[in-house]
Design a protein around this motif. Structure first.
Motif, short mmCIF file in Angstrom:
data_model
loop_
_atom_site.label_atom_id
_atom_site.label_comp_id
_atom_site.label_asym_id
_atom_site.label_seq_id
_atom_site.Cartn_x
_atom_site.Cartn_y
_atom_site.Cartn_z
N PHE A 180 0.83 -1.29 0.09
CA PHE A 180 0.07 0.12 -0.08
C PHE A 180 0.77 1.51 -0.07
O PHE A 180 1.70 1.53 1.09
N ARG A 181 0.90 2.20 -1.02
CA ARG A 181 1.53 3.28 -1.27
C ARG A 181 0.64 4.50 -0.62
O ARG A 181 -0.20 4.73 -1.06
N MET A 182 1.07 4.99 0.59
CA MET A 182 0.44 6.10 1.39
C MET A 182 1.37 6.97 1.82
O MET A 182 2.67 6.99 2.10
N HIS A 183 0.45 8.27 1.92
CA HIS A 183 1.20 9.42 2.63
C HIS A 183 0.97 9.27 3.91
O HIS A 183 1.95 9.40 4.78
N ASP A 184 -0.21 9.14 4.49
CA ASP A 184 -0.31 8.65 6.02
C ASP A 184 -0.05 7.36 6.12
O ASP A 184 -0.75 6.51 6.43
N VAL A 185 1.30 7.06 6.52
CA VAL A 185 1.80 5.68 6.85
C VAL A 185 1.35 5.27 8.34
O VAL A 185 0.84 4.13 8.32
N ARG A 186 1.29 6.27 9.43
CA ARG A 186 0.87 5.85 10.58
C ARG A 186 -0.63 5.13 10.84
O ARG A 186 -0.90 4.19 11.05
N GLY A 187 -1.38 6.03 9.74
CA GLY A 187 -2.87 5.78 9.73
C GLY A 187 -3.16 4.43 9.08
O GLY A 187 -3.84 3.60 9.56
N ALA A 188 -2.45 4.21 7.89
CA ALA A 188 -2.54 3.12 7.38
C ALA A 188 -1.95 1.72 7.83
O ALA A 188 -2.53 0.78 8.05
N ARG A 189 -0.78 2.03 8.64
CA ARG A 189 -0.32 0.96 9.41
C ARG A 189 -1.23 0.38 10.42
O ARG A 189 -1.44 -0.97 10.53
#
Length: 281
Positions: free
Chosen positions: A259-268
């Motif tokens: 998953f390529r994401m800007h919000d890494v913490r939220g996605a994690r």
């Protein structure tokens, strides 16, 4: 429906367990990024941003020097100047897998020499030397579906059968990668949301993520702050965080694991929660 994903991703000897969600943090060195508008273009800001991505749980950091959309021309030498020192600095400072968002084989080659592991090519291997360079460097690659070419507007794309076209395109690109000497665990597939797709087409491809997973390669989804997410809900770029994560969650339930994401913490947090629930079912 949940589909079993490919078991691993291998990039220059690094093995990433793709049975769990892998988050790719976005680190642009572009002054005209659609999302951050060049906030991390300055080198010190870029490194601080990457540090934050790693601390937030990024498995991969994706470094790009040219945005995908239309904009001022960026020469090859300028892209190299933006990307290669950034890769070298990240490789020296952090124990993280590095992806390079480029469709130029020259940039991929120099980036691999500087310490990168993955070539993320949104052009669908438009550069005929790209796969040769990747294979010589034992790198993984991302094969992305695009209808025309990067940086070319495609406002009214038409497909006779959208899903079959994209699946067939990516299956053929994967075969090219294998023929060039890469292994199945070194080939990643990306449907290319917003790249020559309308909002309804991107939504249909997201819903059909399991069709890509069935091809047997790790599948990457890039939903973060994309136009199709914003247009669906009438949201401006800075308002799309939750919707981006929700779209990624749908893809996870259909078998995607990158998953390529800007919000890494939220996605994690969201994706790890889904993984824990799925494991206990």
């Amino acid at each position: 429906m949940t589909v079993a994903p490919a078991p691993s991703l291998v990039a220059r000897g690094r093995v990433l367990d793709a049975s769990r969600p892998l988050v790719m943090g976005i680190a642009n060195r572009t002054p005209d990024s659609f999302f951050d508008h060049g906030s991390y273009f300055a080198f010190d800001r870029f490194l601080a941003h990457v540090e934050g991505l790693v601390e937030a749980g990024a498995d991969i950091v994706d470094i790009g020097g040219v945005k995908a959309g239309a904009g001022p021309e960026v020469s090859l030498s300028e892209e190299l100047d933006r990307v290669v020192p950034a890769v070298e600095a990240v490789a020296r400072r952090f124990d993280v897998t590095i992806s390079v968002d480029t469709w130029h084989s020259e940039v991929l080659r120099a980036s691999l020499e500087a310490g990168a592991h993955i070539g993320n090519d949104i052009s669908g291997f438009g550069d005929p030397a790209y796969l040769e360079v990747a294979a010589a460097g034992d790198a993984a690659v991302v094969a992305t579906h695009i209808r025309l070419a990067p940086r070319v507007d495609d406002p009214d794309p038409h497909y006779d059968d959208l899903v079959e076209t994209v699946v067939g395109f990516l299956a053929e690109r994967a075969e090219r990668a294998l023929a060039a000497g890469l292994g199945p665990s070194q080939v990643i597939l990306d449907a290319g949301f917003d790249l020559g797709k309308t909002t309804s087409q991107s939504l249909a491809l997201l819903a059909a993520t399991d069709r890509l997973v069935e091809l047997g390669y790790p599948v990457l989804v890039a939903t973060s702050n994309k136009g199709f997410v914003g247009e669906t809900l009438g949201l401006e770029v800075g308002e799309r965080r939750e919707a981006s994560i929700a779209a990624a969650a749908i893809a996870y339930l259909r078998g995607a694991r990158l998953f390529r994401m800007h919000d890494v913490r939220g996605a994690r947090r969201a994706l790890d929660t889904l993984a824990a629930i799925s494991a206990s079912a």
